[in-house]
Write a protein that holds these residues in place. Structure first.
Motif, PDB file in Angstrom:
ATOM      1  N   GLY A 106      38.163  43.210  33.012  1.00 33.74           N
ATOM      2  CA  GLY A 106      38.861  41.938  33.280  1.00 33.74           C
ATOM      3  C   GLY A 106      39.225  41.798  34.746  1.00 33.74           C
ATOM      4  N   LEU A 107      39.696  42.865  35.345  1.00 37.13           N
ATOM      5  CA  LEU A 107      40.070  42.833  36.755  1.00 37.13           C
ATOM      6  C   LEU A 107      38.846  42.598  37.638  1.00 37.13           C
ATOM      7  CD1 LEU A 107      42.233  43.179  38.903  1.00 37.13           C
ATOM      8  CD2 LEU A 107      41.853  45.651  38.808  1.00 37.13           C
ATOM      9  N   ALA A 108      37.728  43.276  37.264  1.00 37.33           N
ATOM     10  CA  ALA A 108      36.508  43.096  38.066  1.00 37.33           C
ATOM     11  C   ALA A 108      36.004  41.652  37.994  1.00 37.33           C
ATOM     12  CB  ALA A 108      35.424  44.069  37.576  1.00 37.33           C
ATOM     13  N   HIS A 109      36.124  41.065  36.791  1.00 38.68           N
ATOM     14  CA  HIS A 109      35.674  39.678  36.646  1.00 38.68           C
ATOM     15  C   HIS A 109      36.488  38.735  37.533  1.00 38.68           C
ATOM     16  CE1 HIS A 109      34.040  36.087  34.722  1.00 38.68           C
ATOM     17  NE2 HIS A 109      35.311  35.673  34.487  1.00 38.68           N
ATOM     18  N   ASP A 110      37.811  38.911  37.505  1.00 42.36           N
ATOM     19  CA  ASP A 110      38.663  38.024  38.315  1.00 42.36           C
ATOM     20  C   ASP A 110      38.412  38.227  39.797  1.00 42.36           C
ATOM     21  OD1 ASP A 110      39.724  37.091  35.968  1.00 42.36           O
ATOM     22  OD2 ASP A 110      41.486  38.442  36.004  1.00 42.36           O
ATOM     23  N   VAL A 111      38.298  39.469  40.243  1.00 39.59           N
ATOM     24  CA  VAL A 111      38.056  39.729  41.673  1.00 39.59           C
ATOM     25  C   VAL A 111      36.684  39.197  42.087  1.00 39.59           C
ATOM     26  CG1 VAL A 111      37.781  41.548  43.378  1.00 39.59           C
ATOM     27  CG2 VAL A 111      39.615  41.706  41.701  1.00 39.59           C
ATOM     28  N   ALA A 112      35.702  39.334  41.187  1.00 39.19           N
ATOM     29  CA  ALA A 112      34.351  38.833  41.517  1.00 39.19           C
ATOM     30  C   ALA A 112      34.370  37.322  41.704  1.00 39.19           C
ATOM     31  CB  ALA A 112      33.365  39.241  40.411  1.00 39.19           C
ATOM     32  N   ASN A 113      35.115  36.607  40.882  1.00 43.18           N
ATOM     33  CA  ASN A 113      35.214  35.151  41.053  1.00 43.18           C
ATOM     34  C   ASN A 113      35.829  34.812  42.406  1.00 43.18           C
ATOM     35  OD1 ASN A 113      34.092  34.722  38.538  1.00 43.18           O
ATOM     36  ND2 ASN A 113      36.084  34.560  37.478  1.00 43.18           N
ATOM     37  N   THR A 114      36.876  35.539  42.753  1.00 46.43           N
ATOM     38  CA  THR A 114      37.523  35.271  44.058  1.00 46.43           C
ATOM     39  C   THR A 114      36.558  35.543  45.192  1.00 46.43           C
ATOM     40  OG1 THR A 114      39.657  35.890  43.099  1.00 46.43           O
ATOM     41  CG2 THR A 114      39.470  35.877  45.508  1.00 46.43           C
ATOM     42  N   LEU A 115      35.799  36.631  45.116  1.00 51.31           N
ATOM     43  CA  LEU A 115      34.827  36.958  46.164  1.00 51.31           C
ATOM     44  C   LEU A 115      33.701  35.917  46.220  1.00 51.31           C
ATOM     45  CD1 LEU A 115      34.557  40.843  45.704  1.00 51.31           C
ATOM     46  CD2 LEU A 115      35.743  39.581  47.498  1.00 51.31           C
ATOM     47  N   ALA A 116      33.338  35.365  45.068  1.00 55.71           N
ATOM     48  CA  ALA A 116      32.287  34.329  45.058  1.00 55.71           C
ATOM     49  C   ALA A 116      32.746  33.081  45.815  1.00 55.71           C
ATOM     50  CB  ALA A 116      31.917  33.986  43.613  1.00 55.71           C
ATOM     51  N   VAL A 117      34.032  32.735  45.599  1.00 55.65           N
ATOM     52  CA  VAL A 117      34.574  31.570  46.327  1.00 55.65           C
ATOM     53  C   VAL A 117      34.562  31.841  47.821  1.00 55.65           C
ATOM     54  CG1 VAL A 117      36.618  30.177  46.706  1.00 55.65           C
ATOM     55  CG2 VAL A 117      35.992  30.847  44.375  1.00 55.65           C
ATOM     56  N   ILE A 118      34.972  33.072  48.199  1.00 64.16           N
ATOM     57  CA  ILE A 118      34.982  33.423  49.624  1.00 64.16           C
ATOM     58  C   ILE A 118      33.564  33.360  50.177  1.00 64.16           C
ATOM     59  CG2 ILE A 118      35.451  35.305  51.251  1.00 64.16           C
ATOM     60  CD1 ILE A 118      37.734  36.146  49.405  1.00 64.16           C
ATOM     61  N   GLY A 119      32.585  33.826  49.365  1.00 65.86           N
ATOM     62  CA  GLY A 119      31.185  33.789  49.833  1.00 65.86           C
ATOM     63  C   GLY A 119      30.684  32.371  50.035  1.00 65.86           C
ATOM     64  N   GLN A 120      31.024  31.464  49.143  1.00 70.04           N
ATOM     65  CA  GLN A 120      30.606  30.074  49.285  1.00 70.04           C
ATOM     66  C   GLN A 120      31.229  29.459  50.533  1.00 70.04           C
ATOM     67  OE1 GLN A 120      31.629  28.145  45.625  1.00 70.04           O
ATOM     68  NE2 GLN A 120      30.035  29.223  44.425  1.00 70.04           N
ATOM     69  N   VAL A 121      32.489  29.768  50.765  1.00 72.54           N
ATOM     70  CA  VAL A 121      33.149  29.228  51.970  1.00 72.54           C
ATOM     71  C   VAL A 121      32.457  29.763  53.216  1.00 72.54           C
ATOM     72  CG1 VAL A 121      35.282  29.156  53.286  1.00 72.54           C
ATOM     73  CG2 VAL A 121      35.353  28.923  50.794  1.00 72.54           C
ATOM     74  N   LEU A 122      32.056  31.008  53.206  1.00 76.11           N
ATOM     75  CA  LEU A 122      31.358  31.592  54.350  1.00 76.11           C
ATOM     76  C   LEU A 122      30.036  30.878  54.585  1.00 76.11           C
ATOM     77  CD1 LEU A 122      31.967  35.431  53.879  1.00 76.11           C
ATOM     78  CD2 LEU A 122      32.909  33.960  55.660  1.00 76.11           C
ATOM     79  N   GLU A 123      29.315  30.509  53.525  1.00 78.86           N
ATOM     80  CA  GLU A 123      28.046  29.816  53.670  1.00 78.86           C
ATOM     81  C   GLU A 123      28.279  28.421  54.253  1.00 78.86           C
ATOM     82  OE1 GLU A 123      24.997  30.838  53.284  1.00 78.86           O
ATOM     83  OE2 GLU A 123      25.587  32.882  52.629  1.00 78.86           O
TER      84      GLU A 123
ATOM     85  N   GLN B 123      31.568  44.859  50.690  1.00 77.22           N
ATOM     86  CA  GLN B 123      32.223  46.098  50.235  1.00 77.22           C
ATOM     87  C   GLN B 123      33.093  45.854  48.994  1.00 77.22           C
ATOM     88  OE1 GLN B 123      34.376  47.527  53.595  1.00 77.22           O
ATOM     89  NE2 GLN B 123      32.556  48.176  54.757  1.00 77.22           N
ATOM     90  N   ALA B 124      33.794  44.693  49.035  1.00 83.67           N
ATOM     91  CA  ALA B 124      34.641  44.384  47.877  1.00 83.67           C
ATOM     92  C   ALA B 124      33.797  44.174  46.627  1.00 83.67           C
ATOM     93  CB  ALA B 124      35.488  43.153  48.168  1.00 83.67           C
ATOM     94  N   GLN B 125      32.603  43.525  46.777  1.00 87.29           N
ATOM     95  CA  GLN B 125      31.732  43.321  45.612  1.00 87.29           C
ATOM     96  C   GLN B 125      31.202  44.669  45.068  1.00 87.29           C
ATOM     97  OE1 GLN B 125      28.849  40.585  47.218  1.00 87.29           O
ATOM     98  NE2 GLN B 125      29.991  38.760  46.540  1.00 87.29           N
ATOM     99  N   ALA B 126      30.881  45.621  46.013  1.00 86.49           N
ATOM    100  CA  ALA B 126      30.433  46.946  45.560  1.00 86.49           C
ATOM    101  C   ALA B 126      31.552  47.657  44.800  1.00 86.49           C
ATOM    102  CB  ALA B 126      29.987  47.775  46.767  1.00 86.49           C
ATOM    103  N   LEU B 127      32.796  47.484  45.307  1.00 87.30           N
ATOM    104  CA  LEU B 127      33.938  48.086  44.624  1.00 87.30           C
ATOM    105  C   LEU B 127      34.122  47.481  43.247  1.00 87.30           C
ATOM    106  CD1 LEU B 127      36.345  49.993  44.735  1.00 87.30           C
ATOM    107  CD2 LEU B 127      37.666  48.178  45.843  1.00 87.30           C
ATOM    108  N   VAL B 128      33.897  46.145  43.135  1.00 91.43           N
ATOM    109  CA  VAL B 128      34.033  45.483  41.841  1.00 91.43           C
ATOM    110  C   VAL B 128      32.969  45.979  40.877  1.00 91.43           C
ATOM    111  CG1 VAL B 128      33.796  43.255  40.671  1.00 91.43           C
ATOM    112  CG2 VAL B 128      35.193  43.442  42.715  1.00 91.43           C
TER     113      VAL B 128
END
Length: 647
Positions: free
Chosen positions: A593-610, A633-638
């Motif tokens: 559950g934690l990995a799923h939530d963190v992955a969503n947050t990282l996806a938003v950050i990735g879209q903003v970067l693009e 790195q955060a995605q690898a940790l997730v």
């Protein structure tokens, strides 16, 4: 001048030697005379002391080491009755008792043929004979002995021992000792006659006492009748009946004195006495004092009556009521014993059987004539079937003790049976044992039932999975079932009854049992567990219990709980694994559950970067690169977090 002549010197020496020998002989004569006077002047009660004093005088005069007297006992044994020893010489009187008569055969022969035995040197006596062996044991080197006679019979002998050196004897020595032996013989005979006189006087007094007792117990009435049956005299014991007036009896026939029935019985007795010289003992009963009294009548014919020598009769009348009651009681007891199914033995004071009831005769298979005189242990066959019981019963009879014991007996035909024997001594009023009685109860059926019960119990214990044993207090096994036999790894041929507890049980258990014994004896039981090393890595585990039985033996039960212990350990391990799996599953759920939530947050950050990547300048591009690297790195940790909880 003549004194220097060799011939005169030789004569002088011989004369001096003769004087010495005469003086020595005179000393011996005086010593023997003194010894004779000592014995002759002694009273019978002090004769033994006087003989000892006489032996001391003679022994010292002869230069002997020992002086003694032996007396025969029924030509079977001889006993050393008197002894004197010189200082430092070992006495043997206490040892030389009940010597077999035949040991002195050579001595008896010498007494008969030579009148004495003269042994100047024991080494000249034949080697290997019993007498030579006995003399050598006492350290004797020479001896002289003379017989003590009573008439022509040899009743003993007197002798002198010389232990330090050999010694020559002459006719004077023999004659002197024979004279002293004659004096001793007379003194001993006189004392013997005094003993006989005292015994005869005691027997005479006893006879007088018995006669007085007989007079006290004389018949109640003794009638003297003439040939016509008329009473001419009577003797009455007033202590046992009413006083009688002679004028009411003398000169009258029995019919005029006694009631009709007793008078008729007296007449019958007189007729029998006239025909056979004496009558049977006839009886009659009279009512008196509220009870029946029984009387006996006995008549005998006699010659030479006090009246002119005419023939007549004696008639004895006795009150036999008490003896009749006793006889009746005895008959009833005998009848009870005859009808009893118990085995009843009567024995004399020496423990030999005198009577057996029919049940005992039937069970033993012997006739009464065959059983009389034997010991009950022989009749019961205990010597072969139960030797310990045979010794116990014989010892009780010898020592006058009561016994209550269960025995395995055997009949004459070899049939075995079990009996419970109760041995009792029968004493008189002064507690002197008169006889013994044994009552035996046949307990064969009970023993067979007990044996069957024991066998059934053994079969039941054999069928159990637990190891079971019965152990005596001394540690000896009474019974061991096959399961315990296997637990202890004993050979198949090993018998439990030959084994001891401490010989077959492991040291670990013996140590544990030592600590458990106080509780076992205090509470009557004990329970515990024992782990033993085995061939397998885990070893073996046992659960044990020990209980004290009513008979004092121990009941031991052992259960092999190795499998149960293993199952318990496996269950514990499975519970631990389940707890670990459940913990991992929970962690995995949380991590997913934690990995799923963190992955969503990282996806938003990735879209903003693009989105902002196109409007970047050089400086902002570097910042965006660092952000993008951090996002990677955060995605690898997730991704790693999503694998948490998996093996």
């Amino acid at each position: 001048m003549w004194s220097n002549c060799p011939e005169f010197q030789t004569r002088d020496g011989a004369f001096a030697q003769l004087q010495v020998e005469r003086q020595a002989l005179e000393d011996l004569l005086n010593a023997v005379a003194q010894a004779q006077q000592t014995v002759q002047r002694s009273e019978a009660v002090h004769l033994d002391a006087a003989i000892n004093d006489a032996l001391a005088v003679v022994g010292k005069a002869f230069g002997a080491d020992r002086a003694y007297i032996f007396q025969t006992r029924d030509l079977v044994f001889i006993d050393n009755t008197h002894e004197w020893c010189a200082v430092g010489v070992t006495p043997f009187k206490a040892v030389l008792q009940q010597i077999p008569y035949h040991v002195g055969e050579a001595m008896w022969t010498a007494f008969e043929t030579q009148g004495a035995m003269l042994l100047p040197d024991i080494s000249l006596f034949p080697v290997g004979t019993e007498l030579r062996h006995v003399l050598a044991e006492q350290g004797i080197k020479a001896l002289i002995s003379v017989p003590i006679r009573e008439g022509n019979a040899i009743t003993g002998f007197m002798g002198l021992d010389f232990c330090k050196t050999t010694r020559r004897f002459n006719a004077s020595d023999q004659n002197l000792l024979q004279a002293l032996a004659a004096t001793l013989s007379l003194a001993l005979q006189a004392r013997g006659y005094q003993k006989i006189n005292r015994r005869l006087e005691a027997e005479l007094r006893a006879a007088k006492d018995r006669l007085a007792a007989m007079l006290r117990e004389a018949p109640e009435l003794l009638l003297e009748l003439d040939s016509d049956g008329v009473i001419v005299a009577f003797h009455h014991n007033a202590a046992h009946g009413p006083g009688l007036d002679p004028t009411e009896i003398i000169g009258l026939p029995p019919e005029a004195v006694f009631p009709p029935h007793p008078a008729r019985i007296i007449r019958d007795a007189l007729m029998q006495a006239r025909a056979a010289g004496a009558s049977d003992t006839l009886r009659y009963t009279l009512q008196g004092g509220g009870q029946d009294k029984r009387f006996s009548v006995y008549a005998t014919r006699r010659k030479g009556s006090a009246r002119g020598g005419a023939a007549g009769y004696l008639v004895i009348l006795r009150d036999v009521t008490q003896s009749h009651l006793q006889d009746q009681h005895i008959r009833q007891l005998v009848r009870v014993a005859d009808l009893s199914t118990n085995l009843i033995f009567l024995m004399d004071a020496e423990g030999c059987v005198t009577w057996m009831n029919p049940a005992a005769l039937c069970q033993s298979g012997m006739a009464l004539t065959e059983a009389r005189g034997k010991r009950p242990s022989d009749i019961l066959g205990l010597t072969e079937s139960d030797p310990d019981a045979a010794r116990l019963i014989c010892a009780a009879l010898d020592q006058g003790e009561d016994v209550d014991h269960e025995v395995e007996a055997r009949s004459k035909d070899g049939h075995s049976y079990w009996a419970r024997l109760t041995l009792k001594k029968l004493c008189d009023a002064e507690q002197v044992i008169e006889a013994y009685m044994i009552v035996g109860v046949n307990v064969t059926r009970t023993k067979l039932a007990e044996a069957r019960a024991l066998q059934d119990r053994a079969n039941a214990m054999d069928a159990l999975n637990e190891g079971i044993a019965l152990v005596q207090p001394d540690g000896r096994f009474i019974y061991m079932n096959p399961v315990l036999h296997a637990f202890l790894n004993l050979p198949e041929e090993a018998l439990a009854t030959t084994l001891s507890w401490h010989e077959v049980t492991p040291p670990e258990f013996n140590s544990l049992l030592t600590d458990a014994m106080p509780r076992l004896f205090a509470q009557g039981s004990w329970q515990g567990e024992l782990d033993l090393p085995g061939d397998a890595a885990e070893g073996r585990a046992f659960e044990m219990s020990i209980a004290v039985q009513e008979d004092g033996n121990f009941l031991f039960i052992a259960r092999d709980v190795t499998a149960r212990k293993r199952a318990m350990r496996e269950q514990t391990l499975l519970r631990e694994h389940l707890q670990i799996a459940q913990s991992r599953q929970l962690v995995a759920q949380l991590a997913g559950g934690l990995a799923h939530d963190v992955a969503n947050t990282l996806a938003v950050i990735g879209q903003v970067l693009e989105t902002v990547r196109g409007a970047q300048d050089l400086r902002s591009g570097q910042a965006l690169g660092r952000i993008e690297a951090a996002v990677g790195q955060a995605q690898a940790l997730v991704r790693n977090l999503s694998h948490l909880g998996r093996r």
